[in-house]
Design an enzyme around this catalytic site. Structure first.
Site, PDB file in Angstrom:
ATOM      1  N   LYS A  22       0.909  -1.202   0.057  1.00  0.00           N
ATOM      2  CA  LYS A  22       0.013  -0.045  -0.009  1.00  0.00           C
ATOM      3  C   LYS A  22       0.887   1.203   0.021  1.00  0.00           C
ATOM      4  CE  LYS A  22      -1.773   1.523   4.127  1.00  0.00           C
ATOM      5  NZ  LYS A  22      -1.658   2.975   4.424  1.00  0.00           N
ATOM      6  N   ASN A  23       1.965   1.251   0.835  1.00  0.00           N
ATOM      7  CA  ASN A  23       2.591   2.494   1.197  1.00  0.00           C
ATOM      8  C   ASN A  23       3.557   2.928   0.056  1.00  0.00           C
ATOM      9  OD1 ASN A  23       1.059   3.088   3.084  1.00  0.00           O
ATOM     10  ND2 ASN A  23       2.391   2.495   4.853  1.00  0.00           N
ATOM     11  N   ARG A  92      -5.935  10.669   4.554  1.00  0.00           N
ATOM     12  CA  ARG A  92      -4.982  11.942   4.712  1.00  0.00           C
ATOM     13  C   ARG A  92      -3.734  11.822   3.734  1.00  0.00           C
ATOM     14  NH1 ARG A  92      -1.421  11.493   7.243  1.00  0.00           N
ATOM     15  NH2 ARG A  92      -1.429  13.842   7.885  1.00  0.00           N
ATOM     16  N   ARG A 121      -0.989  14.403  13.087  1.00  0.00           N
ATOM     17  CA  ARG A 121      -0.685  14.047  11.656  1.00  0.00           C
ATOM     18  C   ARG A 121      -0.482  15.497  11.041  1.00  0.00           C
ATOM     19  NH1 ARG A 121      -1.638   8.878  10.310  1.00  0.00           N
ATOM     20  NH2 ARG A 121      -0.106   8.889   8.829  1.00  0.00           N
ATOM     21  N   PRO A 122       0.467  16.467  11.391  1.00  0.00           N
ATOM     22  CA  PRO A 122       0.571  17.723  11.019  1.00  0.00           C
ATOM     23  C   PRO A 122       1.189  17.460   9.507  1.00  0.00           C
ATOM     24  CG  PRO A 122       2.299  17.304  12.660  1.00  0.00           C
ATOM     25  CD  PRO A 122       1.415  16.267  12.766  1.00  0.00           C
ATOM     26  N   ILE A 123       1.154  18.676   8.676  1.00  0.00           N
ATOM     27  CA  ILE A 123       1.523  18.759   7.397  1.00  0.00           C
ATOM     28  C   ILE A 123       2.519  19.932   7.049  1.00  0.00           C
ATOM     29  CG2 ILE A 123      -0.129  17.134   6.211  1.00  0.00           C
ATOM     30  CD1 ILE A 123      -1.153  20.019   5.160  1.00  0.00           C
ATOM     31  N   ASP A 124       3.124  20.389   8.423  1.00  0.00           N
ATOM     32  CA  ASP A 124       3.833  21.522   8.267  1.00  0.00           C
ATOM     33  C   ASP A 124       5.138  21.401   7.437  1.00  0.00           C
ATOM     34  OD1 ASP A 124       4.405  19.927  10.479  1.00  0.00           O
ATOM     35  OD2 ASP A 124       5.758  21.119  11.319  1.00  0.00           O
ATOM     36  N   ASP A 305       4.255   0.462  12.436  1.00  0.00           N
ATOM     37  CA  ASP A 305       3.037   0.179  11.726  1.00  0.00           C
ATOM     38  C   ASP A 305       2.789  -1.466  12.178  1.00  0.00           C
ATOM     39  OD1 ASP A 305       3.077   1.820   8.393  1.00  0.00           O
ATOM     40  OD2 ASP A 305       2.682   2.386  10.633  1.00  0.00           O
ATOM     41  N   ILE A 327       6.937   7.185  17.100  1.00  0.00           N
ATOM     42  CA  ILE A 327       6.689   7.922  16.106  1.00  0.00           C
ATOM     43  C   ILE A 327       5.327   8.866  16.061  1.00  0.00           C
ATOM     44  CG2 ILE A 327       6.177   7.786  13.522  1.00  0.00           C
ATOM     45  CD1 ILE A 327       9.119   6.906  14.180  1.00  0.00           C
ATOM     46  N   ARG A 397      -8.597  -0.876   4.342  1.00  0.00           N
ATOM     47  CA  ARG A 397      -7.780   0.256   3.730  1.00  0.00           C
ATOM     48  C   ARG A 397      -6.235  -0.247   3.474  1.00  0.00           C
ATOM     49  NH1 ARG A 397      -7.923   5.950   6.533  1.00  0.00           N
ATOM     50  NH2 ARG A 397      -6.653   6.176   4.902  1.00  0.00           N
TER      51      ARG A 397
HETATM   52  C1  EPZ Z   1       3.694   7.107   6.514  1.00  0.00           C
HETATM   53  O1  EPZ Z   1       2.826   7.933   7.083  1.00  0.00           O
HETATM   54  C2  EPZ Z   1       3.136   5.742   6.537  1.00  0.00           C
HETATM   55  N1  EPZ Z   1       1.678   6.236   5.522  1.00  0.00           N
HETATM   56  C3  EPZ Z   1       2.340   5.550   7.806  1.00  0.00           C
HETATM   57  O2  EPZ Z   1       1.672   4.275   7.445  1.00  0.00           O
HETATM   58  C4  EPZ Z   1       3.626   5.132   8.437  1.00  0.00           C
HETATM   59  O3  EPZ Z   1       3.332   4.833   9.768  1.00  0.00           O
HETATM   60  C5  EPZ Z   1       4.576   6.415   8.683  1.00  0.00           C
HETATM   61  O4  EPZ Z   1       4.842   6.888   7.292  1.00  0.00           O
HETATM   62  C6  EPZ Z   1       5.829   6.254   9.323  1.00  0.00           C
HETATM   63  O5  EPZ Z   1       6.595   5.230   8.817  1.00  0.00           O
HETATM   64  C7  EPZ Z   1       1.965   6.013   4.115  1.00  0.00           C
HETATM   65  O6  EPZ Z   1       2.889   5.876   3.777  1.00  0.00           O
HETATM   66  C8  EPZ Z   1       0.888   6.430   3.291  1.00  0.00           C
HETATM   67  P1  EPZ Z   1       5.594  10.416   8.853  1.00  0.00           P
HETATM   68  P2  EPZ Z   1       3.451   9.635   7.057  1.00  0.00           P
HETATM   69  O7  EPZ Z   1       5.436  11.764   8.061  1.00  0.00           O
HETATM   70  O8  EPZ Z   1       4.319   9.985   5.971  1.00  0.00           O
HETATM   71  C9  EPZ Z   1       5.358  14.030  11.876  1.00  0.00           C
HETATM   72  C10 EPZ Z   1      -0.092   2.600   7.762  1.00  0.00           C
HETATM   73  O9  EPZ Z   1      -0.568   2.125   8.733  1.00  0.00           O
HETATM   74  N2  EPZ Z   1       5.293  14.802  10.868  1.00  0.00           N
HETATM   75  O10 EPZ Z   1       6.829   9.687   8.526  1.00  0.00           O
HETATM   76  O11 EPZ Z   1       2.326  10.596   7.530  1.00  0.00           O
HETATM   77  C11 EPZ Z   1       4.109  13.119  12.180  1.00  0.00           C
HETATM   78  O12 EPZ Z   1       3.150  13.547  13.108  1.00  0.00           O
HETATM   79  C12 EPZ Z   1       0.389   4.137   8.015  1.00  0.00           C
HETATM   80  O13 EPZ Z   1      -0.091   2.159   6.569  1.00  0.00           O
HETATM   81  C13 EPZ Z   1       5.297  16.364  11.150  1.00  0.00           C
HETATM   82  O14 EPZ Z   1       5.349  16.491  12.533  1.00  0.00           O
HETATM   83  O15 EPZ Z   1       4.350   9.368   8.519  1.00  0.00           O
HETATM   84  C14 EPZ Z   1       4.992  11.757  12.891  1.00  0.00           C
HETATM   85  O16 EPZ Z   1       4.803  11.920  14.303  1.00  0.00           O
HETATM   86  C15 EPZ Z   1       0.133   4.932   9.271  1.00  0.00           C
HETATM   87  N3  EPZ Z   1       5.112  17.116  10.299  1.00  0.00           N
HETATM   88  C16 EPZ Z   1       6.268  11.662  12.162  1.00  0.00           C
HETATM   89  O17 EPZ Z   1       6.724  13.200  11.656  1.00  0.00           O
HETATM   90  C17 EPZ Z   1       4.864  16.718   8.924  1.00  0.00           C
HETATM   91  O18 EPZ Z   1       4.649  17.658   8.148  1.00  0.00           O
HETATM   92  C18 EPZ Z   1       6.315  10.731  11.201  1.00  0.00           C
HETATM   93  O19 EPZ Z   1       5.395  10.824  10.270  1.00  0.00           O
HETATM   94  C19 EPZ Z   1       4.765  15.389   8.490  1.00  0.00           C
HETATM   95  C20 EPZ Z   1       5.125  14.635   9.475  1.00  0.00           C
END
Ligand code: EPZ
Length: 417
Positions: A22-23, A92, A121-124, A305, A327, A397
């Site tokens: 998926k990812n 998201r 899950r911020p996107i900053d 995960d 995480i 999903r």
């Molecule tokens: C990806 O999510 C995966 N999703 C997640 O899998 C996975 O748990 C995660 O990476 C960590 O490995 C997909 O690939 C679609 P991150 P992502 O950005 O990219 C913080 C599943 O079960 N952060 O690496 O959203 C965030 O809050 C899903 O398949 C910011 O602060 O994860 C988290 O604490 C769940 N600002 C940390 O970084 C940002 O702009 C890591 O999140 C972005 C993230």
């Protein structure tokens, strides 16, 4: 919403082929908008999240269709448009389209994805890196509007490691003018596969497994057919199914080289495995050791995960196990359901202590999110009696055929509408 019904207490056996990731597939689908031509993703998992991603493309004038397990994406006639908020609410990770559409149309607009049950899950960081590449970002009424005259290469150090933000930056930089140097990138396999996929169609990206990625902007990409790699998280989940039932199973098409930290933990717990001719033979019959301490971490550390599936297994292992989730801030949703089945678990912030060994009893439970829901299904396999996991759409999903898969291994499990 549908339910999954499991009759527990049975050993598993037999073999099963692991689905496409998926990812890995989601960012590859997003990347297809960078090329006004065709992409074919073979071995693509037919799951809800892939469906949402293709619905978004169809809404923007692309043509998408399936031929067996191959997803065809024709973005020749893609036109600019806002991505309706319904998708950001449903999934998201649709935010991954922001940079790719910006790369194609020099503008894009999508609803702010907001948080979910496992965290804010911020996107900053996504927005920060797009700005640095020349995007003008405006947020209004829950929508994010991005525009640019031309994306330009730049240098950026991620303030924290983020899989999605790394992929976002890569997609925006692929056709930007000049060179983009990204420091402290995520090194997850799904980042590495996205780079290989893009390079296979004419991009010029290096350093994907080092954390230091360099993207040299190119003018054009080409049509491409590509094989989606197997899903390491689904493979780990099914290994946990074998572990929680103390069974011996065979998994095919397992990306063993991407699962070292998980397999190391599996062995420490007393699991035994061997790999031959692409098959992973996992023998959990002697698995009986608790995990004194485990931290989830970015790759190549233990994947967040697989934290919930592992927790389910640990409820059946005598002794005290201690997990720390580093995480996401709220990823112990499965504990509530496991406790309802008789498990002894203490959760305190990022830490969870599992006092394992009690036998689990079947119960009626609710899936709250994808991996926590899968963990409850695993617990149902080991529990005495019947377990019903409601709202199984969360699980679907990410798991293409979880009922059929676990039935193929001898589980008594089915979906009821
Ligand atoms: C990806 O999510 C995966 N999703 C997640 O899998 C996975 O748990 C995660 O990476 C960590 O490995 C997909 O690939 C679609 P991150 P992502 O950005 O990219 C913080 C599943 O079960 N952060 O690496 O959203 C965030 O809050 C899903 O398949 C910011 O602060 O994860 C988290 O604490 C769940 N600002 C940390 O970084 C940002 O702009 C890591 O999140 C972005 C993230």
């Amino acid at each position: 919403m549908g339910n999954i019904k499991i009759l527990g207490g049975r050993k598993l056996s037999g073999s099963l082929r692991i689905q496409g990731s998926k990812n890995a597939a989601l960012p590859m689908i997003a990347a297809s908008v960078l090329h006004n031509g065709k992409s074919v993703l073979h071995n693509c998992p037919q799951i809800a999240d892939v469906g949402y991603m293709t619905e978004i493309l169809n809404g923007l004038g692309a043509r998408t269709w399936w031929e067996g397990k191959s997803l065809h994406l024709d973005c020749t006639h893609l036109r600019y448009g806002q991505i309706p908020s319904v998708y950001a609410e449903k999934m998201r990770s649709s935010i991954i389209y922001l940079g790719a559409l910006l790369g194609r149309f020099h503008q894009s607009a999508i609803a702010h994805p907001g948080g979910c049950v496992i965290g804010a899950r911020p996107i900053d960081i996504h927005l920060q890196v797009l700005k640095l590449l020349g995007a003008h970002i405006r947020e209004k009424d829950g929508m994010i509007y991005a525009s640019c005259t031309q994306l330009k290469g730049n240098e950026y150090e991620f303030p924290k490691i983020s899989v999605g933000a790394t992929q976002q930056a890569i997609l925006a930089a692929v056709k930007a003018q000049g060179v983009t140097r990204l420091h402290r990138c995520a090194r997850e396999p799904e980042v590495q596969w996205l780079v290989r996929y893009l390079n296979s169609r004419g991009a010029d990206i290096t350093g994907e497994n080092t954390g230091e990625i360099v993207v040299r902007g190119v003018e054009q990409l080409t049509d491409l057919e590509y094989e989606v790699p197997p899903d390491r998280i689904v493979a780990g989940t099914y290994l946990c199914a074998g572990a929680i039932t103390r069974s011996k199973i065979t998994l095919e098409n397992v990306p063993v080289e991407e699962m070292e930290s998980f397999l190391h933990m599996y062995r420490k717990m007393g699991g035994q495995y061997e790999v031959n001719s692409g098959k992973l033979l996992a023998d959990s019959r002697e698995l009986n050791r608790a995990v004194t301490y485990l931290e989830t971490d970015v790759y190549p550390g233990f994947p967040t995960d697989l934290q919930s599936p592992l927790m389910a297994v640990l409820t059946t292992v005598r002794g005290v196990s201690h997990i720390r989730e580093t995480i996401f801030e709220d990823r112990y949703k499965a504990a509530e359901g496991l406790q309802k089945m008789g498990a002894a678990i203490d959760v305190n912030g990022q830490d969870a202590w599992i006092y394992g060994g009690a036998s689990l009893r079947g119960a009626r439970l609710k899936a709250r999110e994808l991996r926590g829901g899968a963990a409850l299904v695993l617990a149902g396999l080991a529990a005495s009696g019947e377990t019903v996991v409601e709202d199984c759409e969360y699980i679907e999903r990410g798991y293409e055929h979880i009922c059929e898969d676990l039935s193929a291994l001898g589980g008594v499990i089915r979906k009821e509408e």
